[in-house]
Scaffold this active site. Structure first.
Site, short mmCIF file in Angstrom:
data_model
loop_
_atom_site.label_atom_id
_atom_site.label_comp_id
_atom_site.label_asym_id
_atom_site.label_seq_id
_atom_site.Cartn_x
_atom_site.Cartn_y
_atom_site.Cartn_z
N ILE A 15 0.85 -1.21 0.00
CA ILE A 15 0.00 0.00 0.00
C ILE A 15 0.88 1.25 0.00
O ILE A 15 0.62 2.20 -0.74
CB ILE A 15 -0.97 0.01 1.20
CG1 ILE A 15 -1.89 -1.22 1.17
CG2 ILE A 15 -1.82 1.29 1.20
CD1 ILE A 15 -2.87 -1.32 2.33
N GLY A 16 1.94 1.24 0.81
CA GLY A 16 2.82 2.42 0.91
C GLY A 16 3.41 2.80 -0.45
O GLY A 16 3.43 3.98 -0.83
N ARG A 84 -2.94 -9.28 6.22
CA ARG A 84 -3.57 -10.57 6.49
C ARG A 84 -3.03 -11.65 5.56
O ARG A 84 -2.75 -11.39 4.40
CB ARG A 84 -5.07 -10.47 6.28
CG ARG A 84 -5.79 -10.00 7.50
CD ARG A 84 -7.26 -10.28 7.39
NE ARG A 84 -7.90 -9.54 6.33
CZ ARG A 84 -9.12 -9.78 5.89
NH1 ARG A 84 -9.82 -10.78 6.40
NH2 ARG A 84 -9.67 -9.06 4.95
N ASN A 97 0.26 -5.71 15.28
CA ASN A 97 0.14 -4.39 14.69
C ASN A 97 -0.02 -3.29 15.74
O ASN A 97 0.42 -2.16 15.53
CB ASN A 97 -1.02 -4.37 13.67
CG ASN A 97 -0.61 -5.05 12.37
OD1 ASN A 97 0.54 -5.44 12.21
ND2 ASN A 97 -1.54 -5.20 11.45
N THR A 121 -3.61 0.68 8.66
CA THR A 121 -3.24 -0.60 9.26
C THR A 121 -4.44 -1.26 9.95
O THR A 121 -5.19 -0.60 10.66
CB THR A 121 -2.12 -0.38 10.30
OG1 THR A 121 -1.03 0.29 9.68
CG2 THR A 121 -1.64 -1.70 10.89
N HIS A 177 -14.50 -1.78 10.22
CA HIS A 177 -13.97 -2.39 9.00
C HIS A 177 -13.75 -3.89 9.26
O HIS A 177 -12.64 -4.35 9.45
CB HIS A 177 -12.64 -1.72 8.63
CG HIS A 177 -12.07 -2.17 7.33
ND1 HIS A 177 -12.78 -2.19 6.16
CD2 HIS A 177 -10.82 -2.59 7.01
CE1 HIS A 177 -11.99 -2.62 5.19
NE2 HIS A 177 -10.79 -2.87 5.67
N1 APR Z 1 7.91 0.68 11.16
C1 APR Z 1 7.76 0.94 9.84
N2 APR Z 1 7.35 0.04 8.95
C2 APR Z 1 7.07 -1.17 9.41
C3 APR Z 1 7.17 -1.51 10.78
C4 APR Z 1 7.61 -0.52 11.67
N3 APR Z 1 7.74 -0.76 12.99
N4 APR Z 1 6.81 -2.81 10.90
C5 APR Z 1 6.47 -3.25 9.68
N5 APR Z 1 6.64 -2.26 8.78
C6 APR Z 1 6.47 -2.27 7.35
C7 APR Z 1 6.92 -3.56 6.68
O1 APR Z 1 8.34 -3.59 6.57
C8 APR Z 1 6.23 -3.47 5.35
O2 APR Z 1 7.06 -2.89 4.36
O3 APR Z 1 5.10 -2.16 6.99
C9 APR Z 1 5.02 -2.55 5.61
C10 APR Z 1 3.69 -3.20 5.35
O4 APR Z 1 3.63 -3.47 4.01
P1 APR Z 1 2.99 -4.80 3.41
O5 APR Z 1 3.45 -5.97 4.23
O6 APR Z 1 3.22 -4.82 1.96
O7 APR Z 1 1.43 -4.62 3.75
P2 APR Z 1 0.35 -3.75 2.95
O8 APR Z 1 -0.33 -4.61 1.96
O9 APR Z 1 0.96 -2.49 2.51
O10 APR Z 1 -0.71 -3.48 4.12
C11 APR Z 1 -0.37 -2.69 5.23
O11 APR Z 1 -2.65 -2.09 5.69
O12 APR Z 1 -4.66 -2.87 4.82
C12 APR Z 1 -3.75 -2.94 5.87
O13 APR Z 1 -4.03 -5.21 6.63
C13 APR Z 1 -3.17 -4.32 5.98
O14 APR Z 1 -2.25 -3.91 8.14
C14 APR Z 1 -1.92 -4.03 6.77
C15 APR Z 1 -1.49 -2.67 6.24
#
Ligand code: APR
Length: 310
Positions: A15-16, A84, A97, A121, A177
Site C-alpha cells: 500500500i505504501g 492478512r 500491529n 493498518t 472495517h
Molecule cells: N515501522 C515501519 N514500517 C514497518 C514496521 C515498523 N515498525 N513494521 C512493519 N513495517 C512495514 C513492513 O516492513 C512493510 O514494508 O510495513 C510494511 C507493510 O507493508 P505490506 O506488508 O506490503 O502490507 P500492505 O499490503 O501495505 O498493508 C499494510 O494495511 O490494509 C492494511 O491489513 C493491511 O495492516 C496491513 C497494512
C-alpha cells in the site's frame, strides 16, 4: 509562492508504494517514504523519481529508514504493519500491529505535530484509536481509512449488477472495517432512485455479503498479501480532502462521542473532511435494522479494543 505540502508515508510495502505512486501522479506534494526494511523505501523512491520525467511531473520523493525524516509533515498515512494471510482474520493481527502502531505513533508525536494522520493498518478502527491515544493529537486530526474503500466496493458491485456507470451509484458503508460493517441500503441510490427499486432484494443481500467479505476474497486470491490498489486510492482521496479543504462527506473511522448512540471508540461514520480535519460527524437517520447492525458492529470493535490495549 505557496509552500509545497509534505506527505509522510509510513510503511513502504504494497500500500505504501502505491500511495507514493498516487501521491506523485496527483501532485499532492513532496513525499517521504519510511520503512524499517533497509534499502526498500530508498529503492522504491528512486524508481518513482525515474517515473516523474516520463509523465513530465515535478514531484520530489525520498525513501528513508529514519523516522525523524517525516519532520514537518502535513499529512501522515500509516500502513506499517503486517497484512492478512489467507485464513487469518483482521483481528488475528491485532497484537502485532498494535505494537507497531505504538512505535510509529511515538515517532509521529515527536516529529509531526499538527499533521493530519490517516491510519490504514488493520484492524483499522482499533489501530486508529490507538494512534490517537499514543500521539495525543486532537481526535479530529486522527482518522481511519475504511469506509471509502468499503463504499467503493459496494458501488462497484452495484454498478456491475445494474449495468450502469459507477458514477450513477451513490452508496455508503458505515461501522467497523470487519465482517459486521453496515452497507446502508436506505441511503443507496442508482441514478437518484432508491437501490431497492433497481436491484432485487436477493441480489442486494448477496452483494452486501460480498462487500463484507471483499477484503478476504482478495486475500484468498492473492495468497501472499491483501488488497493494495484500492486501499491506497481511498487514503489518497481522504488526504486530498484535507489538503484541498474539499469538505466532502465520506465515511471514515472517527472518534465517537455519543453520535449514533456510540461513545468512546473509533467507528466508521459519515464525516466532513476539510482543512480542519474531521470538521463534523454527519448524523443521518438510519432505520431500525441499520441502527441495530451499527450497534453490533460497534460491539465487535469494542471486543478488539481490549486485546489491543487501545
Ligand atoms: N515501522 C515501519 N514500517 C514497518 C514496521 C515498523 N515498525 N513494521 C512493519 N513495517 C512495514 C513492513 O516492513 C512493510 O514494508 O510495513 C510494511 C507493510 O507493508 P505490506 O506488508 O506490503 O502490507 P500492505 O499490503 O501495505 O498493508 C499494510 O494495511 O490494509 C492494511 O491489513 C493491511 O495492516 C496491513 C497494512
Amino acid at each position: 509562492m505557496a509552500k509545497r505540502k509534505k506527505i509522510a508515508l509510513i510503511g513502504a510495502g504494497q500500500i505504501g508504494g502505491t500511495l507514493a505512486l498516487l501521491s506523485g501522479l496527483r501532485n499532492l506534494g513532496d513525499v517521504v517514504l519510511f520503512d524499517i526494511v533497509e534499502g526498500m523505501p530508498q529503492g522504491k523512491a528512486l524508481d518513482l523519481q525515474h517515473l516523474a520525467p516520463v509523465f513530465g511531473l515535478d514531484f520530489s520523493i525520498t525513501g528513508t529508514n529514519n523516522i525523524a525524516d517525516i519532520k514537518g509533515a502535513d499529512v501522515c498515512i500509516v500502513t506499517s504493519g503486517l497484512p492478512r494471510k489467507p485464513g487469518m482474520s483482521r483481528d488475528d493481527l491485532v497484537k502485532t500491529n498494535a505494537d507497531i502502531i505504538r512505535t510509529i505513533g511515538a515517532g509521529i508525536k515527536e516529529h509531526a505535530q499538527g499533521a493530519f494522520v490517516i491510519v490504514v493498518t488493520n484492524p483499522l478502527d482499533v489501530m486508529t484509536q490507538l494512534m490517537q491515544k499514543v500521539t495525543g493529537f486532537p481526535t479530529n486530526m486522527v482518522v481511519g481509512m475504511a469506509g471509502v474503500l468499503d463504499t467503493a466496493r459496494y458501488q462497484a458491485f452495484l454498478a456491475q449488477e445494474a449495468k450502469v456507470s459507477i458514477t450513477s451509484v451513490a452508496a455508503t458503508v458505515l461501522g467497523g472495517h470487519g465482517d459486521d460493517m453496515v452497507p446502508v441500503r436506505s441511503y443507496t441510490t442508482c441514478g437518484g432512485v432508491p437501490i431497492e427499486q433497481v436491484v432485487a432484494k436477493d441480489r442486494l443481500d448477496a452483494i452486501e455479503k460480498r462487500v463484507r467479505g471483499a477484503g478476504g476474497e482478495i486475500v484468498a486470491l492473492l495468497k501472499t498479501g491483501s488488497a493494495f490498489y484500492s486501499p491506497a486510492a481511498s487514503a489518497i482521496s481522504m488526504a486530498e480532502c484535507y489538503l484541498n479543504d474539499k469538505k466532502k462527506i465520506l465515511p471514515a473511522a472517527v472518534s465517537c462521542n455519543g453520535e449514533y448512540g456510540v461513545k468512546g471508540i473509533y467507528l466508521g461514520l459519515p464525516v466532513i473532511i476539510g482543512a480542519g480535519g474531521v470538521e463534523k460527524i454527519v448524523e443521518i437517520e438510519l432505520n431500525d435494522a441499520e441502527r441495530a447492525a451499527l450497534a453490533k458492529s460497534a460491539d465487535a470493535v469494542r471486543s478488539v479494543v481490549a486485546i489491543a490495549g487501545a
